[in-house]
Design a protein around this motif. Structure first.
Motif, PDB file in Angstrom:
ATOM      1  N   PHE A  69      -6.207   9.416  -5.800  1.00 50.59           N
ATOM      2  CA  PHE A  69      -5.832   8.285  -6.661  1.00 50.59           C
ATOM      3  C   PHE A  69      -5.679   8.757  -8.103  1.00 50.59           C
ATOM      4  CE2 PHE A  69      -6.909   4.765  -9.513  1.00 50.59           C
ATOM      5  CZ  PHE A  69      -5.987   3.813  -9.097  1.00 50.59           C
ATOM      6  N   TRP A  70      -4.696   8.189  -8.801  1.00 49.03           N
ATOM      7  CA  TRP A  70      -4.460   8.516 -10.211  1.00 49.03           C
ATOM      8  C   TRP A  70      -4.164   7.237 -10.997  1.00 49.03           C
ATOM      9  CZ3 TRP A  70       0.349   7.119 -12.105  1.00 49.03           C
ATOM     10  CH2 TRP A  70       1.348   6.870 -11.160  1.00 49.03           C
TER      11      TRP A  70
ATOM     12  N   TYR B 160      -1.335   6.530  -5.315  1.00 46.12           N
ATOM     13  CA  TYR B 160      -1.942   7.561  -4.491  1.00 46.12           C
ATOM     14  C   TYR B 160      -0.951   8.682  -4.236  1.00 46.12           C
ATOM     15  CZ  TYR B 160      -6.171   4.946  -3.198  1.00 46.12           C
ATOM     16  OH  TYR B 160      -7.383   4.294  -3.226  1.00 46.12           O
TER      17      TYR B 160
ATOM     18  N   HIS C 100      -6.093  11.509   0.391  1.00 55.16           N
ATOM     19  CA  HIS C 100      -5.374  10.626  -0.527  1.00 55.16           C
ATOM     20  C   HIS C 100      -6.030  10.645  -1.904  1.00 55.16           C
ATOM     21  CE1 HIS C 100      -3.830   9.167   3.343  1.00 55.16           C
ATOM     22  NE2 HIS C 100      -5.102   9.043   3.704  1.00 55.16           N
TER      23      HIS C 100
ATOM     24  N   ILE D 228      -6.144  -0.494  -3.406  1.00 55.59           N
ATOM     25  CA  ILE D 228      -7.298   0.224  -2.886  1.00 55.59           C
ATOM     26  C   ILE D 228      -7.630  -0.288  -1.489  1.00 55.59           C
ATOM     27  CG2 ILE D 228      -9.660   0.946  -3.343  1.00 55.59           C
ATOM     28  CD1 ILE D 228      -7.588   1.732  -5.493  1.00 55.59           C
TER      29      ILE D 228
ATOM     30  N   TYR E  21       0.809  -1.202   0.000  1.00 54.82           N
ATOM     31  CA  TYR E  21       0.000   0.000   0.000  1.00 54.82           C
ATOM     32  C   TYR E  21       0.848   1.261   0.000  1.00 54.82           C
ATOM     33  CZ  TYR E  21      -4.397  -2.421   0.764  1.00 54.82           C
ATOM     34  OH  TYR E  21      -5.512  -3.197   0.609  1.00 54.82           O
TER      35      TYR E  21
ATOM     36  N   ASP F  85      -0.692  11.886  -1.483  1.00 57.36           N
ATOM     37  CA  ASP F  85      -1.278  12.561  -0.323  1.00 57.36           C
ATOM     38  C   ASP F  85      -1.169  14.064  -0.545  1.00 57.36           C
ATOM     39  OD1 ASP F  85      -1.726  10.104   0.739  1.00 57.36           O
ATOM     40  OD2 ASP F  85      -0.109  10.190   2.217  1.00 57.36           O
TER      41      ASP F  85
ATOM     42  N   TRP G 168      -0.292   3.511 -11.729  1.00 58.84           N
ATOM     43  CA  TRP G 168      -1.296   4.107 -10.867  1.00 58.84           C
ATOM     44  C   TRP G 168      -0.750   4.233  -9.452  1.00 58.84           C
ATOM     45  CZ3 TRP G 168      -2.030  -0.660 -13.338  1.00 58.84           C
ATOM     46  CH2 TRP G 168      -1.871  -1.800 -12.545  1.00 58.84           C
TER      47      TRP G 168
ATOM     48  N   VAL H 114     -10.787  14.870  -3.520  1.00 61.30           N
ATOM     49  CA  VAL H 114     -10.569  13.747  -2.611  1.00 61.30           C
ATOM     50  C   VAL H 114     -11.913  13.356  -2.003  1.00 61.30           C
ATOM     51  CG1 VAL H 114      -8.141  14.137  -2.054  1.00 61.30           C
ATOM     52  CG2 VAL H 114      -9.896  15.431  -0.832  1.00 61.30           C
TER      53      VAL H 114
ATOM     54  N   SER I 256     -10.324   7.775  -4.556  1.00 61.28           N
ATOM     55  CA  SER I 256      -9.695   8.714  -3.634  1.00 61.28           C
ATOM     56  C   SER I 256     -10.474   8.696  -2.322  1.00 61.28           C
ATOM     57  CB  SER I 256      -9.683  10.126  -4.216  1.00 61.28           C
ATOM     58  OG  SER I 256      -8.826  10.222  -5.330  1.00 61.28           O
TER      59      SER I 256
END
Length: 474
Positions: free
Chosen positions: A63-64, A53, A61, A350, A37, A55, A51, A129, A134
């Motif tokens: 996500f992309w 995260y 957080h 995730i 993670y 912050d 992909w 977010v 996210s």
């Protein structure tokens, strides 16, 4: 409640044996990417996808998901990076923008013709977010205004460039849809300033505002006349809708922005009643988009398990295309189930506490007081600073209609507006002799009218939409 740029889904309740099969499918499949993670970047072995995260604030957080372009351009450093911001607010770019609109695979895990991955690297960001994959550690961390959302996105870009410094010299374009246009307009101003100040190492290409909720009141005031000219309202209906919009404007003048948002909902309900349920996203559709049907047959689940496994075990979307094409049948998982099973298992990062939804009620609620505010002044700033701005609109969209978009463009204080108005439109064609749209350009502003398309322009007119995106980034 309707969201801008994303249809609300009803989560599907599956039968007991279907739930068991999905659970068995998830448990039996060995993860194909070993990822912790804490890993800043995860991805496929061939590098076609990445992909992770970022912050953007403590406890927030983002996500992309990045797809490498399939472009055959000889100069790969010239291939642009296209950052996609979904609407809502709270609509999932990874789910809706990627799998329903412009990504390499559609929601049935089939290859998409005219995917925008053919012309650019695609960077989908779950924004704000709390949207999609996210998440925030505490609801108090959800942004409550456009500036906070844009600041988070700016921080995302600062951190993302650190993760992928090789992308910093390639032109990055911020594309947006619907409410995402409000984010993109202010973010664009922040990015320009950060690049100029040297705090962001980025080759900023420009901003594209697609069917954008830039000026809510201009959009709403266009609804009555637009529906009248298309025979969905009579003269009495136009008057009634205008009176309801006037109440929204009055709330705005008095600084009662949350009340204005609630009145917006009432106006939408009134329009639906008077027009016999016109589709806000495409006025030529018979009804509003329906909810996805549940899949309950054992045969369907068996087929889906095979399709899910081949996609999850693949090294990237190129291999996934071949694997999925080999699977017969037309039934597929609803998008909500696809994202929460197949895609979640593929990504492997995730948190179990995060359940994907096409649109986040929590995010929308947090931004209720900001929803009806316009960002015309932000577009003006972009143009004043010389940033390339493209505006595009689908002919059949109602919620962010072309007449409403044209109205706010005419309110720009940009010194080049008079010159823009004098330009002659140029027709667009795509693999056909029939007119697909028009474009007008002057200095750093361009406006695209796309025919036979509604709010989800890449879905309704994929060929012209891809051509348009290519022209914007050229």
């Amino acid at each position: 409640m309707r969201r801008l740029g994303v249809d609300l889904e009803v989560d599907v309740k599956m039968e007991r044996y279907s739930q068991f099969l999905v659970l068995a499918m998830v448990c039996l499949i060995v993860p194909w990417v070993a990822v912790a993670y804490a890993a800043p970047i995860s991805g496929t072995k061939d590098g076609s996808e990445q992909w992770g995260y970022v912050d953007v604030r403590p406890g927030a957080h983002m996500f992309w998901w990045l797809y490498r372009s399939t472009s055959k351009a000889s100069n790969t450093t010239a291939i642009p990076v296209l950052m996609w911001l979904q609407g809502g607010p709270g609509g999932s770019g990874v789910g809706v923008g990627d799998f329903r609109e412009i990504g390499p695979l559609n929601e049935h895990l089939q290859p998409r013709k005219y995917s925008w991955v053919e012309i650019a690297d695609l960077l989908f960001v779950e924004n704000p977010v709390g949207t999609g994959f996210s998440y925030v550690n505490d609801p108090s961390l959800l942004p409550t205004n456009n500036s906070q959302v844009s600041s988070d996105l700016l921080q995302f870009l600062v951190e993302f460039v650190k993760l992928r410094p090789d992308l910093s010299k390639r032109p990055l374009f911020i594309f947006s849809e619907s409410y995402g246009g409000k984010f993109a307009s202010e973010l664009g101003v922040m990015v320009h300033k950060a690049v100029a100040a040297g705090s962001l190492d980025l080759n900023f290409g420009g901003v594209a505002l697609g069917d954008a909720w830039i000026s809510p009141l201009d959009s709403m005031y266009s609804w009555g006349p637009f529906l009248y000219t298309n025979s969905r309202l009579d003269a009495n209906g136009v008057v009634e809708v205008k009176q309801a919009v006037d109440k929204t404007a009055e709330f705005m003048r008095n600084g009662k922005f949350e009340n204005a948002t609630y009145q917006w909902e009432k106006v939408e309900d009134l329009v639906l009643t008077l027009s016999n349920q016109v589709d806000f996203y495409n006025i030529l559709e018979a009804d509003e988009a329906g909810t996805e049907s549940s899949i309950s047959s054992a045969t369907s689940m068996s087929m889906l398990m095979k399709r899910s496994r081949t996609f999850r075990d693949s090294f990237g979307y190129f291999d996934a295309v071949k694997a999925v094409e080999a699977v017969n049948g037309t039934q597929t998982l609803p998008l909500s189930e696809l994202m929460n099973t197949v895609i979640r298992e593929k990504l492997q990062i995730i948190p179990t506490s995060v359940r994907w939804q096409s649109s986040s009620d929590e995010v929308f609620t947090a931004l209720t007081g900001d929803f009806m505010k316009d960002t015309i002044h932000q577009v003006d700033k972009l143009l004043h600073h010389g940033v390339k701005v493209a505006v595009y609109s689908g002919q059949l969209d109602l919620i962010c209609s072309t007449p409403g978009t044209e109205a706010w463009v005419q309110k720009l204080k940009w010194t080049g507006l008079e010159g823009f108005n004098k330009q002659v439109r140029t027709p667009l064609y795509c693999n056909s002799n029939s007119t697909g749209g028009f474009v007008k350009k002057y200095k750093n502003l361009s406006f695209y009218w796309v025919l036979k398309a509604g709010h989800y322009l890449p879905i309704d007119s994929p060929c012209v939409a891809q051509q348009m995106a290519s022209l914007i980034m050229s």
